[in-house]
Design an enzyme around this catalytic site. Structure first.
Site, short mmCIF file in Angstrom:
data_model
loop_
_atom_site.label_atom_id
_atom_site.label_comp_id
_atom_site.label_asym_id
_atom_site.label_seq_id
_atom_site.Cartn_x
_atom_site.Cartn_y
_atom_site.Cartn_z
N GLY A 235 10.23 19.79 -21.29
CA GLY A 235 9.89 19.22 -19.99
C GLY A 235 9.41 17.80 -20.13
N LYS A 241 2.83 21.30 -21.16
CA LYS A 241 3.39 22.12 -22.24
C LYS A 241 2.31 22.53 -23.25
CE LYS A 241 6.39 18.90 -23.24
NZ LYS A 241 6.09 17.96 -22.15
N GLU A 458 8.96 -6.22 4.12
CA GLU A 458 8.58 -4.80 4.22
C GLU A 458 8.96 -4.21 5.57
OE1 GLU A 458 7.77 -3.26 1.68
OE2 GLU A 458 7.44 -4.99 0.38
N HIS A 461 12.59 -3.19 5.47
CA HIS A 461 12.79 -1.87 4.86
C HIS A 461 12.52 -0.77 5.87
CE1 HIS A 461 13.53 -2.92 0.72
NE2 HIS A 461 12.45 -3.70 0.66
#
Length: 654
Positions: A235, A241, A458, A461
């Site tokens: 992973g 893990k 911005e 967007h």
């Protein structure tokens, strides 16, 4: 409170270590050292106390006092003369006439003196004539012995012991170079169980069989079942893990050996193989137990014909690991857990059945998993009643467990910075923005001209995303500089979990990425360097559409590139071309065609809604930040509901 198993065991071990006679050798040695130190202190006190209470005078002054008959008694030693002087009237009057020459403490009429002896043959006759009571003193044999013999011998022995220990440590280090460096944790010593791990239920389900086998091996053996010898956890970094491996040992309550793959490899060929042998020998003595090797790719890479001592050492270590896992002598009760984020580079012999029988994928958690992880890391932290962990979980798509823990820690730091006694929802949201886009750069002050350009960028967007059907709804717009290069950002949240994207949705995403560049073109008719990150992301996505997804009529269904998976969050891997030069030229043409079309459509959207663009920019310049509610109110639309995931928007200038 009753003592646990570890406490009982430690008490028994301590009782077993006591000698039969009842004397502790360590205590005896300490008492002997204290006794010797006391003798040395007494000798030092006896020999130096008298020297501190006497006054040292020049030999000429001693002769003057002797001539005046003021020396009452003295002891003539080998190198000095000590005695007592009683001052007469002549000496007292002489001192009174010159008080500035008097030293402190010389006002008394008698004192004990000491003078360094000088070769004077007539000294004895002068002492007799003056009527002085004098004696000869022989040297102290104890002082002579200690100074002349004992002290040098002690110093030599101490030096010899120090050098011997250093050489012994060096020799021990050379002899123990093949010993395993694994950290050993005894029964119930990990302090972690499955309740401390969240967001990876599938992985926990796979590992529960390992725990049940370690607890009840006979139940499996009665059915002829064989537990996997090796379990490989795969992973991205930060997904837990190592924490899962510790939880398995904590649940099974068995000994746990932890080591990193890099701890095996040394510059000497054969050392790593010796350490592998030593590790498995120690594990067999503690069986049933678990061995955890982190970063397995450090020693498990594919073998090949290479030059160099380091590579030979790594391959010898890998060969020994293969033998220990499934060689002629089987390991009984020893389960090997390993973790890596590079399974593509591991040797095929390592992954075959009989060695690593089971591969457990520990991927980034979904919305429910993120909420469970937040609840785990929120233990012990004072949370305000307005905290909504479910909303935070929906707003952190792609976050690993380590990222979520870091976000909660940042929220706690922000709450402490403002002097609060509990973590509020605002602290968590600001912490997430800090993790995604970086901290606010209050020292980076933009001029009015640059600030206005960033606001248009911005807003471009956001507006293009709003009027693109497949784009994610806008969550927040900001023109506050963050991180190293971010001058602003647009945050978008999808309305639902998505695992497949259509061609139109991918085109809408590319169009939204190019919305900032299109706004600069529409308003200023001039472009800046702020769209560099936009172009990079849009180009990568368009190339994926052409090379991997077969979404180009000219290239067709052919896969023309290979992807190297590195399991890194937010990265799709490196692309390697798998086509001719003519096909590569066509790929570039198709990518450019997709980008040009998306850019043209973005310009058309902004020109059609120019009034909304100006309205949002004007408000954004005043407040510097707009949330979803304020933004959609300005453009006269309703806020989309049920935002499930979070996808960071564009960061111009990055």
């Amino acid at each position: 409170m009753p003592a646990g198993p570890n406490e009982d065991q430690s008490k028994k071990e301590s009782e077993m270590k006591l000698p039969v006679s009842g004397w502790d050798p360590k205590r005896v040695r300490v008492l002997i050292l204290y006794f010797l130190a006391m003798l040395v202190v007494l000798w030092f006190w006896q020999s130096t106390l008298t020297r501190l209470t006497v006054r040292t005078i020049p030999y000429s002054e001693f002769k003057e006092h002797l001539g005046r008959g003021e020396v009452v008694e003295c002891s003539v030693e080998f190198d000095q003369i000590t005695g007592k002087i009683e001052l007469g009237e002549e000496s007292i009057e002489e001192r009174a006439r010159a008080p500035e020459q008097l030293e402190e403490g010389l006002e008394e009429t008698s004192f004990v003196f000491r003078v360094v002896r000088i070769e004077d043959p007539d000294l004895v006759e002068e002492l007799q004539e003056a009527g002085v009571k004098f004696t000869g003193v022989r040297p102290n044999p104890i002082s002579t012995f200690l100074l002349a013999w004992a002290l040098p011998i002690v110093l030599l022995v101490a030096l010899w012991m120090y050098v011997g220990r250093r050489m012994g440590r060096a020799a021990t280090g050379m002899m123990s170079i093949g010993k395993s460096r694994a950290r050993f944790v005894s029964d119930e010593g990990t302090g972690v169980d499955f309740n401390d791990v969240a967001g990876c239920e599938e992985a926990k389900f796979e590992l529960r069989e390992v725990v049940e086998f370690l607890k009840e091996p006979e139940r499996f053996r009665a059915l002829g079942a064989r537990i996997p010898k090796g379990v490989l956890l795969v992973g991205p970094p930060g997904t837990g893990k190592t924490l899962l491996a510790r939880a398995v040992a904590g649940e099974a309550k068995v000994p746990f050996f932890s080591i990193s793959g890099s701890d095996f490899v040394e510059m000497f060929v054969g050392v790593g193989a010796a350490r592998v042998r030593d590790l498995f020998e120690n594990a067999k003595q503690q069986a049933p137990c678990i061995i955890f090797i982190d970063e397995l790719d450090a020693i498990g890479r594919t073998r090949g014909v290479h030059l160099g001592t380091a590579n030979d050492e790594r391959e010898q270590t890998l060969n020994q690991l293969l033998v220990e896992m499934d060689g002629f002598d089987p390991n009984v009760g020893v389960i090997l857990l390993s973790a890596t984020n590079r399974p593509d580079v591991l040797d095929r012999a390592l992954l075959r059945p009989g060695r690593f029988d089971r591969l457990v994928v520990v991927d980034a958690p979904d919305a429910q998993g993120r909420e469970a992880i937040l609840k785990v890391h929120a233990r012990g932290k004072p949370l305000h009643e307005d905290i909504d962990l479910e909303r935070i979980a929906r707003a952190t798509a792609g976050f690993s467990g380590a990222d979520l823990a870091n976000a909660l820690n940042e929220a706690a730091l922000l709450a402490a910075r403002r002097g609060g006694k509990a973590i509020r929802q605002k602290d968590l949201e600001e912490a997430i923005e800090k993790v995604v886009a970086g901290p606010e750069r209050k020292s980076r002050r933009l001029g009015e001209k640059e600030k206005r350009r960033v606001a248009y960028h911005e807003t471009g967007h956001a507006l293009v995303a709003v009027y693109s059907e497949g784009a994610d709804p806008v969550h927040k717009i900001s023109i506050v500089p963050r991180g190293r290069a971010a001058l602003g950002y647009t945050m978008q949240l999808p309305t639902e979990d998505q695992f497949l994207l259509s061609q139109s949705e991918l085109r809408d995403r590319i169009r939204g990425m190019l919305g900032g560049r299109a706004a600069e073109k529409v308003v200023f008719d001039e472009i800046t360097t702020g769209a560099s990150n936009d172009l990079e992301q849009a180009t990568a996505l368009a190339r994926e559409m052409v090379c991997h997804y077969g979404m180009s009529e000219k290239i067709g269904l052919t896969s023309v590139a290979k992807r190297e998976e590195y399991l890194m969050p937010g990265q799709e891997g490196l692309l390697q071309r798998d086509c001719s030069e003519e096909t590569a030229r066509k790929i570039d043409e198709e990518v450019k065609k997709i980008l040009d079309r998306a850019y043209k459509e973005a310009i058309e959207i902004l020109e059609a809604h120019r009034d909304q663009l100006e309205t949002v920019v004007a408000e954004l310049l005043k407040s510097e930040t707009l949330d979803a509610k304020a933004f959609y109110k300005l453009i006269g639309l309703a806020v989309p509901e049920h935002r499930e995931e979070k996808s960071p928007g564009d960061v111009p200038g990055s």
